[in-house]
Scaffold this motif. Structure first.
Motif, PDB file in Angstrom:
ATOM      1  N   LEU A   1       0.825  -1.131   0.002  1.00  0.00           N
ATOM      2  CA  LEU A   1       0.011  -0.022  -0.016  1.00  0.00           C
ATOM      3  C   LEU A   1       0.825   1.257  -0.074  1.00  0.00           C
ATOM      4  O   LEU A   1       0.554   2.192  -0.754  1.00  0.00           O
ATOM      5  CB  LEU A   1      -1.060  -0.130   1.303  1.00  0.00           C
ATOM      6  CG  LEU A   1      -2.127  -1.124   1.197  1.00  0.00           C
ATOM      7  CD1 LEU A   1      -2.882  -0.996   2.531  1.00  0.00           C
ATOM      8  CD2 LEU A   1      -2.977  -0.620   0.115  1.00  0.00           C
ATOM      9  N   LEU A   2       1.889   1.126   0.963  1.00  0.00           N
ATOM     10  CA  LEU A   2       2.941   2.549   0.770  1.00  0.00           C
ATOM     11  C   LEU A   2       3.590   2.439  -0.680  1.00  0.00           C
ATOM     12  O   LEU A   2       3.636   3.773  -1.262  1.00  0.00           O
ATOM     13  CB  LEU A   2       3.908   2.304   2.034  1.00  0.00           C
ATOM     14  CG  LEU A   2       3.141   2.404   3.400  1.00  0.00           C
ATOM     15  CD1 LEU A   2       4.305   1.950   4.202  1.00  0.00           C
ATOM     16  CD2 LEU A   2       2.905   3.715   3.589  1.00  0.00           C
ATOM     17  N   LEU A   3       3.922   1.495  -1.202  1.00  0.00           N
ATOM     18  CA  LEU A   3       4.793   1.591  -2.518  1.00  0.00           C
ATOM     19  C   LEU A   3       3.493   2.083  -3.512  1.00  0.00           C
ATOM     20  O   LEU A   3       3.920   3.019  -4.486  1.00  0.00           O
ATOM     21  CB  LEU A   3       5.072   0.434  -2.851  1.00  0.00           C
ATOM     22  CG  LEU A   3       6.340  -0.181  -2.149  1.00  0.00           C
ATOM     23  CD1 LEU A   3       6.853  -1.523  -2.528  1.00  0.00           C
ATOM     24  CD2 LEU A   3       7.695   0.742  -2.556  1.00  0.00           C
ATOM     25  N   LYS A   4       2.246   1.774  -3.593  1.00  0.00           N
ATOM     26  CA  LYS A   4       1.311   2.256  -4.420  1.00  0.00           C
ATOM     27  C   LYS A   4       0.925   3.550  -3.986  1.00  0.00           C
ATOM     28  O   LYS A   4       0.612   4.276  -5.254  1.00  0.00           O
ATOM     29  CB  LYS A   4       0.135   1.250  -4.062  1.00  0.00           C
ATOM     30  CG  LYS A   4      -1.173   1.243  -5.052  1.00  0.00           C
ATOM     31  CD  LYS A   4      -2.096   0.291  -5.098  1.00  0.00           C
ATOM     32  CE  LYS A   4      -3.442   0.606  -5.617  1.00  0.00           C
ATOM     33  NZ  LYS A   4      -4.585  -0.405  -5.417  1.00  0.00           N
TER      34      LYS A   4
ATOM     35  N   SER B   1       8.963   5.417  -1.691  1.00  0.00           N
ATOM     36  CA  SER B   1       9.823   4.477  -2.121  1.00  0.00           C
ATOM     37  C   SER B   1      10.430   3.746  -0.966  1.00  0.00           C
ATOM     38  O   SER B   1      10.206   3.948   0.087  1.00  0.00           O
ATOM     39  CB  SER B   1      10.825   5.463  -2.953  1.00  0.00           C
ATOM     40  OG  SER B   1      11.633   6.144  -1.809  1.00  0.00           O
ATOM     41  N   GLU B   2      11.180   2.705  -1.409  1.00  0.00           N
ATOM     42  CA  GLU B   2      11.996   1.869  -0.470  1.00  0.00           C
ATOM     43  C   GLU B   2      12.832   2.842   0.360  1.00  0.00           C
ATOM     44  O   GLU B   2      13.069   2.612   1.616  1.00  0.00           O
ATOM     45  CB  GLU B   2      12.705   0.857  -1.011  1.00  0.00           C
ATOM     46  CG  GLU B   2      11.970  -0.277  -1.942  1.00  0.00           C
ATOM     47  CD  GLU B   2      11.450  -1.292  -0.836  1.00  0.00           C
ATOM     48  OE1 GLU B   2      12.088  -1.400   0.107  1.00  0.00           O
ATOM     49  OE2 GLU B   2      10.485  -1.988  -1.502  1.00  0.00           O
TER      50      GLU B   2
END
Length: 92
Positions: free
Chosen positions: A24-27, A31-32
């Motif tokens: 969900l955070l990446l979407k 970023s990493e």
């Protein structure tokens, strides 16, 4: 609003596992590297809070120790028979 909103979700429904949260955070556009920096900042804050807790508890103990020592000195002064109390009638 009170009559038209959905039922309250249970705690189990609100929990996300690591992979779903990461997805969900990446979407959402993080970023990493952003996640890594956030984790590092959270760890730093946690360490600072623990240091603050230890310092505060130490200073409160120090204040208590100082107060006890002061009370002991005053009590000794009351009980002790010093030469000023014996010669009090000379200075009155």
């Amino acid at each position: 609003y009170e009559f038209h909103h959905a039922q309250r979700r249970t705690l189990r429904e609100m929990c996300l596992n690591f992979y779903m949260r990461k997805y969900l955070l990446l979407k959402a556009g993080f970023s990493e590297e952003d996640m890594k920096l956030a984790k590092k900042e959270a760890s730093r804050t946690k360490l600072q809070r623990s240091i603050t807790r230890n310092v505060v508890s130490y200073t409160s103990l120090l204040k208590m120790e100082t107060a006890v020592e002061s009370a002991c000195r005053k009590f000794k002064r009351l009980i002790k028979d010093d030469h000023w109390k014996q010669q009090k009638n000379l200075y009155v």
